[in-house]
Write an enzyme that holds these catalytic residues in place. Structure first.
Site, PDB file in Angstrom:
ATOM      1  N   ILE A   1      28.970  36.840  43.655  1.00  0.00           N
ATOM      2  CA  ILE A   1      29.226  37.867  42.656  1.00  0.00           C
ATOM      3  C   ILE A   1      29.977  39.030  43.286  1.00  0.00           C
ATOM      4  O   ILE A   1      29.726  39.407  44.418  1.00  0.00           O
ATOM      5  CB  ILE A   1      27.923  38.378  42.012  1.00  0.00           C
ATOM      6  CG1 ILE A   1      27.093  39.156  43.032  1.00  0.00           C
ATOM      7  CG2 ILE A   1      27.126  37.273  41.400  1.00  0.00           C
ATOM      8  CD1 ILE A   1      26.427  40.344  42.423  1.00  0.00           C
ATOM      9  N   GLU A   2      30.908  39.567  42.528  1.00  0.00           N
ATOM     10  CA  GLU A   2      31.706  40.727  42.948  1.00  0.00           C
ATOM     11  C   GLU A   2      32.391  40.477  44.293  1.00  0.00           C
ATOM     12  O   GLU A   2      32.695  41.401  45.033  1.00  0.00           O
ATOM     13  CB  GLU A   2      30.844  41.996  43.033  1.00  0.00           C
ATOM     14  CG  GLU A   2      29.865  42.184  41.872  1.00  0.00           C
ATOM     15  CD  GLU A   2      30.541  42.590  40.584  1.00  0.00           C
ATOM     16  OE1 GLU A   2      31.730  42.976  40.637  1.00  0.00           O
ATOM     17  OE2 GLU A   2      29.903  42.495  39.526  1.00  0.00           O
ATOM     18  N   LEU A   3      32.629  39.185  44.616  1.00  0.00           N
ATOM     19  CA  LEU A   3      33.298  38.783  45.858  1.00  0.00           C
ATOM     20  C   LEU A   3      32.559  39.254  47.117  1.00  0.00           C
ATOM     21  O   LEU A   3      33.156  39.455  48.162  1.00  0.00           O
ATOM     22  CB  LEU A   3      34.752  39.276  45.893  1.00  0.00           C
ATOM     23  CG  LEU A   3      35.667  38.746  44.784  1.00  0.00           C
ATOM     24  CD1 LEU A   3      37.096  39.240  45.008  1.00  0.00           C
ATOM     25  CD2 LEU A   3      35.658  37.221  44.736  1.00  0.00           C
TER      26      LEU A   3
END
Lengths: 408, 426
Positions: free
Chosen positions: A146-148
């Site tokens: 998530i969110e890199l």
């Protein structure tokens, strides 16, 4: 050699908490604002998911396999689609049928588990893969946290789960002089290839598209194709990673974002030697150039590109640790409803609302944010968490009682 | 009698005190004309006759006007006065200040009525000044023996009424500037009005000896005319509420504005100490204020946020609910002229800890008293009340007895004596 252009879109909607008051603790265990969640999802479906899915399908059909994209849809978003907007799920299924769309693996609950609990992390990734398989008939092969969010250790854990490609941010403080436009590998396990977001070109679309103070406004697909040419002169891969809500929600329909996307594949295919590829195809096509060392977690959020949007100030730290303290006890109960609420309370958005970095990145933090201040977000969350903790404790006492009886 | 608010529409304790006090006075055969800036008509008029200042036109004649202006020259304060103001707001107000002579302002208003808000907003000083003018009119149209003005908002009205009628003035100090800001950071304009009121008064009533000392030492008022009459509390309509408590843990409560004056940080530090020894306790901070965010950060930093809850501002029914939820009530005020909330807690059968720096400490023998800054003592007291049932039961029983003794009737009798002294010029 062909160069690769890789589009990946993040699709996520959180389970927002209702106003959960102190007096509710121990009396009412319904934490989520179903009405707000439904209303917002319906709105975003009408503005973004449905029209944008239609455009992507139209482009895939038009270019007959030359246009490809990747999605990572969180498990909680899938749940909300099922409940509130089944037609969105249907349209994603139609996209899946074209075989020109790759679905990425991630944590089901859009959680920050990778930062604290390897066990939870694994369990949630498994849960998500099963959901993708169920809805779209494919097992995801590429991983996107998530969110890199990424670090050497997270990468190694992902490789252990059998994934061989992972997406993350092309953070300047990690890359230094290096270019994000190549494939790299994990520093611990070189089998895991890394695709890095080109944040300049990504943000040109995601954040700056409608910014009239930008000298490059208005952005046309021809201009953008030219930039791609310039940026890719010596490089191999350009990764454009962004929120799917960019299209129609963050950048409204009136900005012309849909027309831009409709025209972009044509301009790219005609004027550049880029080919559209999905993350797995990129990893297959290109040789990694070097391992990338990321000792501390990075992400695509805010100016700092670290995890301080979720964990950083004392409010977030407190809430985060008080939540994960419960992990063992929750899992020991084997109670499905407790585990489900535990996962929903892990959604990163709850912590994002407690962020106090309001001045530099305020606009982004305020979006979809149900609270006026991070303090309200914290109080509300802690109240709900206190009730949740009581339930866990009660359940533990009950099962201990049962165990005693059984042993007698 | 000049007040600023009266139940049911109240913002603080002043209206409640006025209500109880007038009811007490009525029992001692005192007739009261209660003037307030903005009455809504649903006030309890069993003990008083309410005069709504918004209904009274300015009726002074022109020549009167000039002399009146001379009389109220102490009101040469522009209307940018707000009780709780920050520097940024002040600049805004200062920028938009009206440069009109007072005489012209009065000319405009002659014969008209002033619509008071009766609130504590940005036009407060203008309201205070207009209230004084209406007070003069009311004073000239009614007969009475003594004037009684509550807190600085009405001092000007009291002085105006005194100058017009020549009757003695009694000023009732419920709070001073020193209770609102810290000692070196007070609003000097409010201070000036307060001092003017005290100097002009024939008698000054303070709600506690603590406040009496402030009046004598910080305002330089002659001790012989300052008399303490402790507040009381009216529980005739008080009902215990039954609540469904969701938690088994014992609850320690702080209820009030979260401001410097109320000492929230001492409560938090003491809570952290208690939780180390008594982890099954929960702490609640009910209310809001300018230190709320800082308090939340501190609680998070101490790592006790799953046991320390914030409710935000609570209204009527929720306040009672909160008391019914509580096992210990703490009022750690740094400076509290009186403090009615511990009495409400005691009436709700909640053992109570109060700071020695509160006026109410002077009338309560059995409540546990600590210095506001002594967080160890505060933690000890909290722990004792949580861990030893004998102590909390005794505290409950004695607290109830004590609070039942505090009757407005008794306080009113003392006030009646003050009236007599003022009239006799003693």
């Amino acid at each position: 050699m062909d160069k690769s252009l890789c589009f990946y879109f993040q699709v996520h909607q959180p389970d927002r908490l209702r106003l959960y008051r102190f007096f509710d603790i121990g009396n009412d265990s319904q934490y989520f604002d179903d009405f707000a969640n439904r209303t917002i999802l319906r709105r975003v479906a009408d503005r973004c998911y449905l029209p944008m899915n239609a455009i992507i399908l139209e482009l895939i059909n038009k270019y007959q396999g030359q246009f490809k994209v990747a999605y990572s849809i969180s498990g909680v978003a899938l749940e909300q689609f099922e409940k509130y907007a089944p037609e969105v799920l249907e349209s994603f299924k139609r996209l899946a049928d074209t075989k020109c769309v790759e679905f990425l693996a991630e944590t089901y609950s859009h959680s920050l588990a990778s930062l604290i609990s390897a066990k939870e992390f694994k369990a949630q990734v498994k849960e998500h893969a099963a959901a993708i398989k169920k809805h779209f008939g494919v097992t995801p092969k590429a991983f996107r946290n998530i969110e890199l969010i990424y670090s050497d250790e997270i990468g190694a854990a992902v490789a252990d789960m059998g994934y061989n490609v992972m997406l993350t941010e092309g953070a300047k403080h990690i890359l230094g002089w290096k270019s994000p436009n190549y494939v790299y590998t994990n520093a611990i396990n070189p089998k895991l290839k890394l695709l890095l977001k080109n944040f300049n070109l990504s943000d040109d679309i995601a954040f700056r598209f409608s910014d009239r103070s930008n000298p490059n406004w208005p952005l046309t697909s021809e201009k953008y194709a030219q930039w791609l040419n310039e940026a890719g002169k010596n490089d191999e891969v350009i990764n454009l990673f962004m929120d799917y809500e960019t299209f129609g929600e963050h950048q409204r329909q009136s900005t012309g974002i849909f027309e831009f996307m409709r025209a972009l594949p044509g301009s790219v295919l005609a004027n550049t030697n880029f080919k559209f590829r999905t993350p797995s195809e990129v990893a297959q096509q290109h040789q990694p150039v070097a391992p990338l060392h990321v000792p501390f977690a990075i992400s695509w959020a805010d100016e700092e590109r670290d995890t301080s949007a979720w964990i950083g100030n004392e409010l977030q730290n407190e809430a985060f640790h008080k939540l994960y303290e419960l992990e063992k006890a929750v899992m020991a109960t084997k109670d499905a409803s407790l585990i489900s609420d535990f996962r929903k309370l892990q959604e990163s958005d709850h912590f994002y609302y407690m962020c106090t970095k309001f001045f530099s990145d305020g606009a982004v933090h305020k979006y979809f944010n149900p609270y006026d201040t991070p303090y309200e977000a914290f109080i509300n969350y802690m109240n709900a968490l206190s009730d949740f903790k009581l339930r866990v404790e009660k359940s533990a006492v009950k099962s201990a009682g049962k165990a005693k009886k059984a042993s007698k | 009698m000049f007040g600023w608010e009266f139940p049911p529409h109240i913002a603080g304790g002043l209206g409640t005190a006025c209500h109880g006090l007038t009811k007490g006075l009525a029992k001692h055969d005192v007739d009261i004309l209660f003037v307030m800036p903005s009455a809504s008509g649903d006030e309890d008029q069993s003990a008083v006759k309410i005069v709504n200042a918004s209904d009274v036109p300015f009726t002074q004649t022109w020549s009167d006007m000039q002399t009146f202006l001379n009389k109220v020259d102490f009101l040469k304060v522009s209307s940018n006065l707000v009780p709780y103001i920050d520097p940024q707001l002040y600049t805004e107000y200062a920028g938009s200040k009206m440069e009109k002579s007072e005489f012209e302002q009065f000319k405009v208003k002659y014969g008209s009525k002033y619509k008071f808000s009766g609130k504590y907003g940005a036009n407060l000083m203008e309201e205070v000044a207009s209230y004084a003018m209406v007070a003069a009119t009311i004073a000239s149209e009614n007969t009475f023996d003594v004037i009684h003005a509550h807190d600085w908002l009405t001092y000007a009205a009291g002085i105006a009424a005194k100058r017009v009628s020549g009757k003695p003035l009694v000023i009732h100090v419920h709070a001073t500037s020193f209770d609102r800001g810290s000692a070196d950071n007070i609003d000097t304009r409010v201070y000036e009005i307060e001092r003017m009121g005290m100097l002009a008064a024939d008698k000054v009533i303070t709600v506690s000896n603590l406040t009496r000392n402030i009046v004598i030492n910080k305002y330089g008022i002659d001790p012989s005319k300052v008399i303490t009459v402790h507040n009381a509390v009216d529980f005739n309509e008080f009902k215990q509420v039954d609540v469904q408590r969701g938690v088994d843990d014992k609850i320690v409560t702080f209820l009030g504005r979260i401001t410097f004056q109320k000492g929230p940080e001492y409560f938090i530090e003491a809570a952290a100490k208690v939780l180390k020894r008594y982890p099954k306790a929960r702490f609640v901070m009910a209310g809001n204020g300018d230190l709320m965010n800082r308090s939340i950060r501190r609680v998070a930093k101490l790592g006790i946020a799953d046991r320390f809850h914030f409710t935000g501002f609570l209204r009527g029914a929720d306040v009672k609910k909160m008391f019914a939820y509580s096992d210990v009530y703490v009022m750690p005020s740094v400076s509290e002229p009186f403090g009615i909330s511990p009495l409400e807690a005691m009436k709700s059968n909640v053992p109570t800890i109060i700071s020695k720096q509160s006026g109410v400490a002077e009338v309560l023998k059995y409540a546990i008293k600590v210095d506001f800054w002594d967080i160890d003592a505060m933690a000890d007291a909290m722990y004792g009340l949580l861990a030893y049932p004998a102590l909390s039961q005794m505290s409950m029983r004695c607290g109830m007895d004590e609070v039942n003794e505090l009757k407005w009737e008794n306080a009113a009798l003392k006030i009646k004596d003050v009236y007599s002294m003022a009239i006799a010029g003693e």
